[in-house]
Motif scaffolding. Structure first.
Motif, PDB file in Angstrom:
ATOM      1  N   ILE A 314       0.839  -1.215   0.000  1.00 25.05           N
ATOM      2  CA  ILE A 314       0.000   0.000   0.000  1.00 25.05           C
ATOM      3  C   ILE A 314       0.866   1.254   0.000  1.00 25.05           C
ATOM      4  O   ILE A 314       0.602   2.204  -0.748  1.00 25.05           O
ATOM      5  CB  ILE A 314      -0.946  -0.009   1.211  1.00 25.05           C
ATOM      6  CG1 ILE A 314      -1.935  -1.166   1.112  1.00 25.05           C
ATOM      7  CG2 ILE A 314      -1.704   1.313   1.303  1.00 25.05           C
ATOM      8  CD1 ILE A 314      -2.798  -1.362   2.351  1.00 25.05           C
ATOM      9  N   LYS A 315       1.915   1.272   0.807  1.00 27.21           N
ATOM     10  CA  LYS A 315       2.807   2.439   0.851  1.00 27.21           C
ATOM     11  C   LYS A 315       3.442   2.690  -0.506  1.00 27.21           C
ATOM     12  O   LYS A 315       3.561   3.834  -0.950  1.00 27.21           O
ATOM     13  CB  LYS A 315       3.879   2.217   1.912  1.00 27.21           C
ATOM     14  CG  LYS A 315       3.406   2.380   3.352  1.00 27.21           C
ATOM     15  CD  LYS A 315       4.511   2.061   4.344  1.00 27.21           C
ATOM     16  CE  LYS A 315       5.678   3.018   4.209  1.00 27.21           C
ATOM     17  NZ  LYS A 315       6.753   2.702   5.182  1.00 27.21           N
ATOM     18  N   ARG A 316       3.842   1.605  -1.172  1.00 24.34           N
ATOM     19  CA  ARG A 316       4.456   1.757  -2.496  1.00 24.34           C
ATOM     20  C   ARG A 316       3.459   2.333  -3.490  1.00 24.34           C
ATOM     21  O   ARG A 316       3.790   3.218  -4.284  1.00 24.34           O
ATOM     22  CB  ARG A 316       4.970   0.398  -2.974  1.00 24.34           C
ATOM     23  CG  ARG A 316       5.450   0.386  -4.428  1.00 24.34           C
ATOM     24  CD  ARG A 316       6.199  -0.901  -4.757  1.00 24.34           C
ATOM     25  NE  ARG A 316       5.432  -2.075  -4.427  1.00 24.34           N
ATOM     26  CZ  ARG A 316       4.480  -2.595  -5.203  1.00 24.34           C
ATOM     27  NH1 ARG A 316       4.149  -1.987  -6.343  1.00 24.34           N
ATOM     28  NH2 ARG A 316       3.848  -3.689  -4.849  1.00 24.34           N
ATOM     29  N   ARG A 317       2.216   1.864  -3.440  1.00 25.26           N
ATOM     30  CA  ARG A 317       1.224   2.318  -4.401  1.00 25.26           C
ATOM     31  C   ARG A 317       0.689   3.712  -4.057  1.00 25.26           C
ATOM     32  O   ARG A 317       0.139   4.400  -4.927  1.00 25.26           O
ATOM     33  CB  ARG A 317       0.066   1.326  -4.487  1.00 25.26           C
ATOM     34  CG  ARG A 317       0.458  -0.044  -5.041  1.00 25.26           C
ATOM     35  CD  ARG A 317      -0.770  -0.830  -5.439  1.00 25.26           C
ATOM     36  NE  ARG A 317      -1.440  -0.217  -6.572  1.00 25.26           N
ATOM     37  CZ  ARG A 317      -1.277  -0.575  -7.851  1.00 25.26           C
ATOM     38  NH1 ARG A 317      -0.426  -1.555  -8.155  1.00 25.26           N
ATOM     39  NH2 ARG A 317      -1.945   0.022  -8.807  1.00 25.26           N
ATOM     40  N   LEU A 318       0.833   4.138  -2.806  1.00 23.21           N
ATOM     41  CA  LEU A 318       0.383   5.478  -2.423  1.00 23.21           C
ATOM     42  C   LEU A 318       1.161   6.574  -3.132  1.00 23.21           C
ATOM     43  O   LEU A 318       0.707   7.715  -3.191  1.00 23.21           O
ATOM     44  CB  LEU A 318       0.489   5.658  -0.903  1.00 23.21           C
ATOM     45  CG  LEU A 318      -0.667   5.089  -0.071  1.00 23.21           C
ATOM     46  CD1 LEU A 318      -0.367   5.152   1.412  1.00 23.21           C
ATOM     47  CD2 LEU A 318      -1.966   5.826  -0.382  1.00 23.21           C
ATOM     48  N   ARG A 319       2.328   6.226  -3.658  1.00 26.30           N
ATOM     49  CA  ARG A 319       3.089   7.205  -4.434  1.00 26.30           C
ATOM     50  C   ARG A 319       2.401   7.512  -5.762  1.00 26.30           C
ATOM     51  O   ARG A 319       2.613   8.561  -6.358  1.00 26.30           O
ATOM     52  CB  ARG A 319       4.494   6.682  -4.713  1.00 26.30           C
ATOM     53  CG  ARG A 319       5.296   6.343  -3.455  1.00 26.30           C
ATOM     54  CD  ARG A 319       6.545   5.579  -3.817  1.00 26.30           C
ATOM     55  NE  ARG A 319       7.226   5.041  -2.645  1.00 26.30           N
ATOM     56  CZ  ARG A 319       8.167   4.105  -2.695  1.00 26.30           C
ATOM     57  NH1 ARG A 319       8.542   3.610  -3.871  1.00 26.30           N
ATOM     58  NH2 ARG A 319       8.721   3.654  -1.579  1.00 26.30           N
ATOM     59  N   ILE A 350      -2.981   2.471   8.504  1.00 29.05           N
ATOM     60  CA  ILE A 350      -1.617   2.354   9.026  1.00 29.05           C
ATOM     61  C   ILE A 350      -0.610   2.834   7.987  1.00 29.05           C
ATOM     62  O   ILE A 350       0.307   3.599   8.293  1.00 29.05           O
ATOM     63  CB  ILE A 350      -1.323   0.900   9.427  1.00 29.05           C
ATOM     64  CG1 ILE A 350      -2.188   0.487  10.632  1.00 29.05           C
ATOM     65  CG2 ILE A 350       0.159   0.706   9.760  1.00 29.05           C
ATOM     66  CD1 ILE A 350      -2.091  -0.983  10.985  1.00 29.05           C
ATOM     67  N   ALA A 351      -0.779   2.367   6.737  1.00 27.47           N
ATOM     68  CA  ALA A 351       0.153   2.757   5.665  1.00 27.47           C
ATOM     69  C   ALA A 351       0.102   4.254   5.407  1.00 27.47           C
ATOM     70  O   ALA A 351       1.141   4.904   5.212  1.00 27.47           O
ATOM     71  CB  ALA A 351      -0.166   1.981   4.398  1.00 27.47           C
ATOM     72  N   ALA A 352      -1.107   4.833   5.403  1.00 29.66           N
ATOM     73  CA  ALA A 352      -1.252   6.254   5.151  1.00 29.66           C
ATOM     74  C   ALA A 352      -0.595   7.071   6.267  1.00 29.66           C
ATOM     75  O   ALA A 352       0.040   8.103   6.015  1.00 29.66           O
ATOM     76  CB  ALA A 352      -2.737   6.618   5.017  1.00 29.66           C
ATOM     77  N   ALA A 353      -0.747   6.607   7.526  1.00 30.20           N
ATOM     78  CA  ALA A 353      -0.126   7.302   8.651  1.00 30.20           C
ATOM     79  C   ALA A 353       1.387   7.251   8.557  1.00 30.20           C
ATOM     80  O   ALA A 353       2.090   8.249   8.805  1.00 30.20           O
ATOM     81  CB  ALA A 353      -0.607   6.699   9.951  1.00 30.20           C
TER      82      ALA A 353
END
Length: 357
Positions: A314-319, A350-353
């Motif tokens: 999720i963190k990778r795709r949030l870019r 969690i990933a967004a935070a």
């Protein structure tokens, strides 16, 4: 000017006695007659459906992680002290019974599965109940507090994090039946007629099965249970009430495993419960008949990842993108990863935070 000319042409074409005007009038009459016939058939269908509704029936579903109001810290297990199951249950019931009420239960819970169950209740004019891991057996119209509690071990609002030693889901639910927010099974069975339709997941079957098995006999005879792989989770005397739906339902009513029970129940309401019940076997024969010509769609097998691995994806795709709904679709269909919706929502936050930090 063009609009005026078109009106003039129409007047000439429709002039009384002209061949063109006769053609137009005939076509218009046929179209009107067809529309009237369609409306008559639709009205007949609606009147037949209304006439076959069972007014004293009951629809029961499980609560959902998604809710319309966010609970305070005091309305979650985080505010409880550690202890054995009996101690924690007593703490929770005392706490939740004293919380202010925010609105009706059927407006507090959200999500697709809950919405399908609510639609089934509305279509069949049935009394609506919610099985809650935090409150017990809750009538849909009853005002309840905004709370957050689950027995799912991986969820941040899991009560299991406060319980020392073994956890018995059936005993936990029996404790909840003493809450001021809960009815008893005898209250659910108080209607003298009509089917009692219940949608269950396996964890909820394990939680409510023992107390349900001891419900009044008149209730069990009217009971129809919807869900998948429930036999191992329910007492033996409830097995005969499990409606014979299987994966073939996905061919005509697609969805996920988490909303299978509610989809099956709504299909039953639309296709079987439109007629008065002649008994359980007659109902089950109608279900088998509706499924016999269908084939289950092929299932897509997606790998399961740990919470940490999914957070990393999720963190990778949030870019590149944002939005939880789009992210979940991408996770399933582009990354090929299995993740239940409520679990994803927790991991997305969690990933967004972490990304924000």
């Amino acid at each position: 000017m063009l609009r005026i000319l078109r009106r003039f042409d129409a007047c000439i074409l429709c002039r009384k006695g002209s061949p063109v005007s006769s053609f137009i009038r005939n076509r218009a009459f046929k179209g009107l007659a067809g529309a009237q016939l369609f409306m008559q058939k639709r009205a007949k269908y609606r009147s037949e459906s209304k006439g076959s509704i069972i007014p004293n029936g009951v629809v029961i579903t499980t609560c959902s992680h998604r809710k319309s109001a966010k609970p305070t810290h005091a309305a979650t297990p985080s505010s409880l002290s550690h202890g054995n199951q009996s101690t924690v249950a007593s703490q929770w019931i005392t706490k939740v019974d004293g919380l202010p009420r925010c609105g009706a239960a059927d407006s507090f819970y959200a999500g697709r599965a809950f919405g399908l169950a609510k639609e089934a209740a509305n279509l069949s004019a049935a009394r609506f109940y919610i099985l809650s891991a935090g409150l017990g057996i809750v009538p849909g119209s009853r005002p309840i507090p905004a709370y957050g509690l689950t027995i799912s071990p991986r969820h941040e609002q899991s009560v299991l994090r406060k319980i020392l030693g073994d956890f018995d889901p059936a005993d936990w639910f029996s404790s909840l039946l003493t809450s001021v927010h809960s009815d008893a099974w005898s209250d659910v069975a108080s209607g003298k007629s009509g089917r009692i339709l219940m949608a269950l997941s396996r964890p909820y079957a394990e939680m409510v099965g023992a107390s349900l098995a001891n419900a009044p006999r008149r209730m069990l005879e009217r009971l129809r249970i919807f869900g998948i792989s429930l036999e191992a989770a329910l007492p033996a005397n409830l097995h005969a009430a499990i409606v014979p739906y299987d994966e073939r339902l996905n061919a005509i009513f697609p969805g996920t495993r988490t909303d299978f029970a509610q989809r099956a129940m709504l299909h039953f309401v639309r296709s079987v419960a439109i007629k008065p019940s002649k008994g359980r076997e007659d109902d089950f024969a109608a279900v088998r008949s509706s499924l016999k010509s269908l084939k289950a769609p092929p299932q897509v097998q997606r790998p399961r990842l740990t919470d940490e691995e999914i957070v990393a994806v999720i963190k990778r795709r949030l870019r590149m993108q944002s939005g939880a709904a789009r992210m979940l679709a991408a996770l399933r269909h582009e990354e090929g990863v299995a993740c239940e919706q409520s679990r994803f929502g927790r991991l997305y936050r969690i990933a967004a935070a972490k990304k924000g930090m």
